[in-house]
Design a protein around this motif. Structure first.
Motif, PDB file in Angstrom:
ATOM      1  N   PRO A  51     -87.301 -60.877 -49.571  1.00  0.00           N
ATOM      2  CA  PRO A  51     -86.033 -61.311 -50.173  1.00  0.00           C
ATOM      3  C   PRO A  51     -85.796 -60.813 -51.589  1.00  0.00           C
ATOM      4  N   ILE A  52     -86.855 -60.394 -52.284  1.00  0.00           N
ATOM      5  CA  ILE A  52     -86.750 -59.930 -53.657  1.00  0.00           C
ATOM      6  C   ILE A  52     -87.079 -58.455 -53.700  1.00  0.00           C
ATOM      7  N   CYS A  53     -86.279 -57.679 -54.399  1.00  0.00           N
ATOM      8  CA  CYS A  53     -86.444 -56.237 -54.380  1.00  0.00           C
ATOM      9  C   CYS A  53     -87.401 -55.765 -55.460  1.00  0.00           C
ATOM     10  N   GLY A  54     -87.836 -54.528 -55.282  1.00  0.00           N
ATOM     11  CA  GLY A  54     -88.695 -53.862 -56.234  1.00  0.00           C
ATOM     12  C   GLY A  54     -88.684 -52.380 -55.976  1.00  0.00           C
ATOM     13  N   PHE A  55     -89.570 -51.667 -56.664  1.00  0.00           N
ATOM     14  CA  PHE A  55     -89.582 -50.206 -56.578  1.00  0.00           C
ATOM     15  C   PHE A  55     -90.818 -49.654 -55.886  1.00  0.00           C
ATOM     16  N   THR A  56     -91.492 -50.464 -55.099  1.00  0.00           N
ATOM     17  CA  THR A  56     -92.618 -49.997 -54.299  1.00  0.00           C
ATOM     18  C   THR A  56     -92.077 -49.362 -53.028  1.00  0.00           C
ATOM     19  N   ARG A  57     -92.246 -48.048 -52.902  1.00  0.00           N
ATOM     20  CA  ARG A  57     -91.626 -47.321 -51.796  1.00  0.00           C
ATOM     21  C   ARG A  57     -92.092 -47.787 -50.428  1.00  0.00           C
ATOM     22  N   SER A  58     -93.360 -48.201 -50.321  1.00  0.00           N
ATOM     23  CA  SER A  58     -93.909 -48.574 -49.030  1.00  0.00           C
ATOM     24  C   SER A  58     -93.295 -49.850 -48.465  1.00  0.00           C
ATOM     25  N   THR A  59     -92.615 -50.632 -49.271  1.00  0.00           N
ATOM     26  CA  THR A  59     -91.997 -51.859 -48.777  1.00  0.00           C
ATOM     27  C   THR A  59     -90.646 -51.614 -48.111  1.00  0.00           C
ATOM     28  N   TYR A  60     -90.097 -50.434 -48.253  1.00  0.00           N
ATOM     29  CA  TYR A  60     -88.795 -50.126 -47.676  1.00  0.00           C
ATOM     30  C   TYR A  60     -88.951 -49.549 -46.273  1.00  0.00           C
ATOM     31  N   ASP A  61     -88.157 -50.062 -45.357  1.00  0.00           N
ATOM     32  CA  ASP A  61     -88.325 -49.766 -43.938  1.00  0.00           C
ATOM     33  C   ASP A  61     -87.507 -48.574 -43.452  1.00  0.00           C
ATOM     34  N   TYR A  62     -86.313 -48.402 -43.996  1.00  0.00           N
ATOM     35  CA  TYR A  62     -85.423 -47.336 -43.555  1.00  0.00           C
ATOM     36  C   TYR A  62     -84.843 -46.618 -44.752  1.00  0.00           C
ATOM     37  N   TRP A  63     -84.699 -45.308 -44.602  1.00  0.00           N
ATOM     38  CA  TRP A  63     -84.218 -44.443 -45.665  1.00  0.00           C
ATOM     39  C   TRP A  63     -83.087 -43.559 -45.182  1.00  0.00           C
ATOM     40  N   GLY A  64     -82.137 -43.304 -46.067  1.00  0.00           N
ATOM     41  CA  GLY A  64     -81.128 -42.306 -45.793  1.00  0.00           C
ATOM     42  C   GLY A  64     -81.662 -40.916 -46.049  1.00  0.00           C
ATOM     43  N   ARG A  65     -80.848 -39.922 -45.745  1.00  0.00           N
ATOM     44  CA  ARG A  65     -81.252 -38.529 -45.917  1.00  0.00           C
ATOM     45  C   ARG A  65     -81.024 -38.003 -47.326  1.00  0.00           C
ATOM     46  N   GLY A  66     -80.284 -38.721 -48.136  1.00  0.00           N
ATOM     47  CA  GLY A  66     -80.074 -38.364 -49.522  1.00  0.00           C
ATOM     48  C   GLY A  66     -78.758 -37.651 -49.768  1.00  0.00           C
ATOM     49  N   THR A  67     -78.284 -37.750 -51.004  1.00  0.00           N
ATOM     50  CA  THR A  67     -77.094 -37.034 -51.439  1.00  0.00           C
ATOM     51  C   THR A  67     -77.375 -36.411 -52.801  1.00  0.00           C
ATOM     52  N   GLN A  68     -76.963 -35.168 -52.979  1.00  0.00           N
ATOM     53  CA  GLN A  68     -77.268 -34.424 -54.192  1.00  0.00           C
ATOM     54  C   GLN A  68     -76.320 -34.807 -55.323  1.00  0.00           C
ATOM     55  N   VAL A  95     -76.728 -43.959 -44.454  1.00  0.00           N
ATOM     56  CA  VAL A  95     -76.014 -42.769 -44.890  1.00  0.00           C
ATOM     57  C   VAL A  95     -75.518 -42.969 -46.305  1.00  0.00           C
ATOM     58  N   GLU A  96     -75.883 -42.036 -47.195  1.00  0.00           N
ATOM     59  CA  GLU A  96     -75.390 -42.031 -48.564  1.00  0.00           C
ATOM     60  C   GLU A  96     -74.174 -41.112 -48.664  1.00  0.00           C
ATOM     61  N   SER A  97     -73.289 -41.433 -49.589  1.00  0.00           N
ATOM     62  CA  SER A  97     -72.142 -40.584 -49.856  1.00  0.00           C
ATOM     63  C   SER A  97     -71.765 -40.701 -51.323  1.00  0.00           C
ATOM     64  N   GLY A  98     -70.982 -39.743 -51.807  1.00  0.00           N
ATOM     65  CA  GLY A  98     -70.455 -39.797 -53.161  1.00  0.00           C
ATOM     66  C   GLY A  98     -71.089 -38.839 -54.142  1.00  0.00           C
ATOM     67  N   GLY A  99     -72.107 -38.114 -53.732  1.00  0.00           N
ATOM     68  CA  GLY A  99     -72.735 -37.165 -54.631  1.00  0.00           C
ATOM     69  C   GLY A  99     -71.859 -35.958 -54.894  1.00  0.00           C
ATOM     70  N   GLY A 100     -72.259 -35.167 -55.879  1.00  0.00           N
ATOM     71  CA  GLY A 100     -71.513 -33.976 -56.218  1.00  0.00           C
ATOM     72  C   GLY A 100     -71.882 -33.451 -57.578  1.00  0.00           C
ATOM     73  N   LEU A 101     -71.048 -32.566 -58.089  1.00  0.00           N
ATOM     74  CA  LEU A 101     -71.234 -31.950 -59.401  1.00  0.00           C
ATOM     75  C   LEU A 101     -70.375 -32.669 -60.429  1.00  0.00           C
ATOM     76  N   VAL A 102     -70.982 -33.037 -61.546  1.00  0.00           N
ATOM     77  CA  VAL A 102     -70.268 -33.744 -62.598  1.00  0.00           C
ATOM     78  C   VAL A 102     -70.760 -33.243 -63.957  1.00  0.00           C
ATOM     79  N   GLN A 103     -69.883 -33.259 -64.947  1.00  0.00           N
ATOM     80  CA  GLN A 103     -70.251 -32.840 -66.294  1.00  0.00           C
ATOM     81  C   GLN A 103     -71.031 -33.929 -67.013  1.00  0.00           C
ATOM     82  N   PRO A 104     -71.873 -33.550 -67.970  1.00  0.00           N
ATOM     83  CA  PRO A 104     -72.558 -34.570 -68.770  1.00  0.00           C
ATOM     84  C   PRO A 104     -71.569 -35.549 -69.384  1.00  0.00           C
ATOM     85  N   GLY A 105     -71.927 -36.817 -69.342  1.00  0.00           N
ATOM     86  CA  GLY A 105     -71.045 -37.871 -69.822  1.00  0.00           C
ATOM     87  C   GLY A 105     -70.105 -38.416 -68.773  1.00  0.00           C
TER      88      GLY A 105
END
Length: 125
Positions: free
Chosen positions: A103-120, A5-15
């Protein structure tokens, strides 16, 4: 049941700044690789930050390097993404994901097993 579960998203001004958090049920999130990805309308999901389980090393996409920071909170058993100097082009749905096998991370999506639903996250004046 394994859930992220992700949290903390919202609307913010540039900067401005936001801090996103990722929490898990069913397993100890802080034992594993965690990555943050984002997806804007019309674009593919892209990896922007990750943290390794073996040595805590972190990696960032060029688009966010120097502005975003990923970290673990061992007491809360969560992983956070601190986002500073936000730009309109940072507007996207942000996802956390965990890789249980490597043990070492990267940005290949297929290596990730579980995903949250996202936060805007919306950056706009």
């Amino acid at each position: 049941q394994v859930q992220l579960v992700e949290s903390g998203g919202g609307l913010v001004q540039p900067g401005g700044s936001l801090r996103l958090s990722c929490a898990a049920s069913g397993f100890r999130l802080d034992y594993y690789v965690v990555g943050w990805f984002r997806q804007a309308p019309g674009k593919e999901r892209e990896g922007i930050a990750c943290i390794s389980s073996s040595d805590g090393s972190t990696y960032y996409a060029d688009s966010v390097k120097g502005r975003f920071s990923i970290s673990r909170d061992n007491a809360k058993k969560t992983v956070s993404l601190q986002m500073n100097s936000l730009k309109p082009e940072d507007t996207a749905v942000y996802f956390c994901a965990t890789d249980l096998r490597h043990p070492i991370c990267g940005f290949t999506r297929s290596t990730y097993d579980y995903w949250g639903r996202g936060t805007q996250v919306t950056v706009s004046s």
